[in-house]
Write a protein that holds these residues in place. Structure first.
Motif, PDB file in Angstrom:
ATOM      1  N   GLU A  14     -54.667 -27.299 -13.246  1.00 55.10           N
ATOM      2  CA  GLU A  14     -54.363 -26.064 -12.526  1.00 55.10           C
ATOM      3  C   GLU A  14     -55.618 -25.213 -12.384  1.00 55.10           C
ATOM      4  N   GLN A  15     -55.744 -24.562 -11.249  1.00 51.21           N
ATOM      5  CA  GLN A  15     -56.872 -23.660 -11.033  1.00 51.21           C
ATOM      6  C   GLN A  15     -56.538 -22.669  -9.929  1.00 51.21           C
ATOM      7  N   GLU A  16     -57.342 -21.630  -9.855  1.00 50.12           N
ATOM      8  CA  GLU A  16     -57.214 -20.652  -8.779  1.00 50.12           C
ATOM      9  C   GLU A  16     -58.216 -21.007  -7.690  1.00 50.12           C
ATOM     10  N   ILE A  17     -57.821 -20.832  -6.441  1.00 50.13           N
ATOM     11  CA  ILE A  17     -58.692 -21.205  -5.330  1.00 50.13           C
ATOM     12  C   ILE A  17     -58.798 -20.068  -4.332  1.00 50.13           C
ATOM     13  N   VAL A  18     -60.004 -19.908  -3.777  1.00 48.03           N
ATOM     14  CA  VAL A  18     -60.267 -18.978  -2.683  1.00 48.03           C
ATOM     15  C   VAL A  18     -60.983 -19.781  -1.600  1.00 48.03           C
TER      16      VAL A  18
ATOM     17  N   PRO B 298     -56.848 -15.082  -3.353  1.00 46.96           N
ATOM     18  CA  PRO B 298     -56.733 -16.070  -4.436  1.00 46.96           C
ATOM     19  C   PRO B 298     -55.336 -16.695  -4.481  1.00 46.96           C
ATOM     20  N   GLN B 299     -55.283 -18.035  -4.621  1.00 49.97           N
ATOM     21  CA  GLN B 299     -54.020 -18.760  -4.680  1.00 49.97           C
ATOM     22  C   GLN B 299     -54.049 -19.774  -5.816  1.00 49.97           C
ATOM     23  N   GLN B 300     -52.867 -20.122  -6.301  1.00 51.65           N
ATOM     24  CA  GLN B 300     -52.743 -21.101  -7.378  1.00 51.65           C
ATOM     25  C   GLN B 300     -52.650 -22.510  -6.802  1.00 51.65           C
ATOM     26  N   THR B 301     -53.376 -23.461  -7.407  1.00 53.16           N
ATOM     27  CA  THR B 301     -53.330 -24.844  -6.954  1.00 53.16           C
ATOM     28  C   THR B 301     -53.698 -25.780  -8.107  1.00 53.16           C
TER      29      THR B 301
ATOM     30  N   ARG C 259     -56.072 -27.250  -1.175  1.00 47.52           N
ATOM     31  CA  ARG C 259     -55.823 -25.925  -0.611  1.00 47.52           C
ATOM     32  C   ARG C 259     -54.350 -25.783  -0.212  1.00 47.52           C
TER      33      ARG C 259
ATOM     34  N   ASN D 168     -56.293 -29.505  -8.912  1.00 53.21           N
ATOM     35  CA  ASN D 168     -57.372 -30.321  -8.371  1.00 53.21           C
ATOM     36  C   ASN D 168     -56.987 -31.795  -8.435  1.00 53.21           C
TER      37      ASN D 168
END
Length: 361
Positions: A310-314, A300-303, A103, A305
């Protein structure tokens, strides 16, 4: 674990995780024979606990303290105080969908890099829930400071760019943001509620004033009083900066403006914030901390894992849209802990010992 303790003569060690069984604190170096009941500590816990208003997290933790050792017949024994608070309203399942993602703004990535393992449930040890133990310990220190006539008051000075224009100490605990200006407080609440409605957050500034501390307190060079206060404040997870007295404005002042002149009655100004050479002057100590926006937001934010993908996270969960209101009692607690430790070190310097009769002369 290393890094979970603070203090030399008044030593505080916190323990526990956000969604574990309990959090708490061990306090060593408490003066024996002091009357402290659980209700006195509980008052401070209630100021920090979640679910207080519309501008704080809805998580319901009553933060009921249990003193397990260090007390006998209502008085401190001088042996370590062990205080525990059992977690009641944990929802670790809220983090299942993002347990492998880092996060933004959180310590997920750095904890994994340091330990090779991390507790993804609400930040684990890096959660603001850890500060519950600090506030309990700070209440103990506050009780000891009362015997010395030392008072510590913190309050919200700014939130989301909205500044307090007046100072009324009597209204700090009468508004949900703990601001010192009632007009600004209303605007702050509106700003926080708006940001919460769109899943965002904001930061602010908390100011602290320390009164009644005699001159001469603080250890020169590495353990200066302002250095110790700075370390204590910066150890609070959301704090990103600190300034004393005139603070960063001093960089734009001339020496003739910044120096605090003296006459036979003492200092005529207080640009130093009550500390010179790392030692208290006897004037009011004033400092301000910068509190960052809450990292857990549903925007929504870019991060990436744990696999580097790369993935989008909420981030879905129960989080404070602004941490300032609940940081205020934590700031006071840490200031009290620092002061009690420094005063005990000063007593040791003069070979006065820690006995109640001599320590509180």
């Amino acid at each position: 674990m290393p890094g979970s303790s603070y203090g030399e003569c008044f030593k505080v060690t916190t323990f526990g995780e956000s969604h574990g069984e309990a959090v708490g604190v061990i306090v060593d170096g408490v003066t024996p024979g002091i009357e402290i009941d659980e209700s006195y500590i509980q008052v401070q816990m209630d100021r920090r606990k979640p679910g207080q208003s519309s501008v704080t997290t809805p998580r319901k933790e009553y933060d009921e303290i249990h003193i397990m050792s260090g007390m006998f017949e209502g008085k401190t024994t001088g042996t370590p105080l062990f205080i525990v608070l059992y977690n009641k309203d944990m929802k670790p399942s809220a983090y299942d969908d993002i347990k492998d993602a880092f996060r933004p703004g959180h310590a997920d990535y750095t904890y994994l890099q340091k330990y090779g393992i991390r507790d993804h449930r609400g930040s684990g040890r890096a959660s603001g829930r850890e500060t519950a133990g600090r506030v309990a310990a700070g209440a103990v220190a506050r009780k000891l400071l009362e015997h010395r006539g030392v008072q510590v008051v913190a309050y919200t000075k700014a939130i989301g760019g909205i500044q307090c224009e007046t100072y009324d100490e009597s209204i700090i605990e009468k508004n949900p943001v703990r601001a010192c200006d009632p007009v600004a407080a209303e605007k702050m609440v509106q700003k926080i509620e708006h940001l919460a409605s769109i899943g965002d957050s904001c930061g602010g500034i908390v100011e602290c004033r320390i009164r009644g501390l005699k001159p001469g307190i603080g250890e020169p060079v590495f353990d200066k009083l302002d250095a110790e206060l700075a370390k204590a404040m910066l150890s609070i997870g959301a704090v990103k900066g600190i300034e004393f007295g005139a603070g960063f404005a001093a960089a734009e002042m001339q020496g003739s403006e910044h120096n605090d002149p003296m006459d036979r009655n003492g200092f005529k100004s207080n640009n130093a914030g009550g500390i010179i050479g790392g030692i208290s002057t006897g004037d009011e100590i004033v400092f301000r901390i910068a509190v960052k926006p809450t990292s857990s937001i549903s925007v929504p934010q870019q991060t990436i894992n744990v696999k580097g993908e790369e993935q989008e996270i909420v981030t879905i969960g129960r989080h404070d849209p602004c941490i300032c209101p609940r940081v205020v009692p934590v700031v006071e607690a840490m200031a009290c802990i620092v002061l009690e430790d420094q005063l005990k070190r000063q007593a040791a310097l003069h070979d006065r010992g820690f006995a109640f009769e001599s320590e509180f002369e």
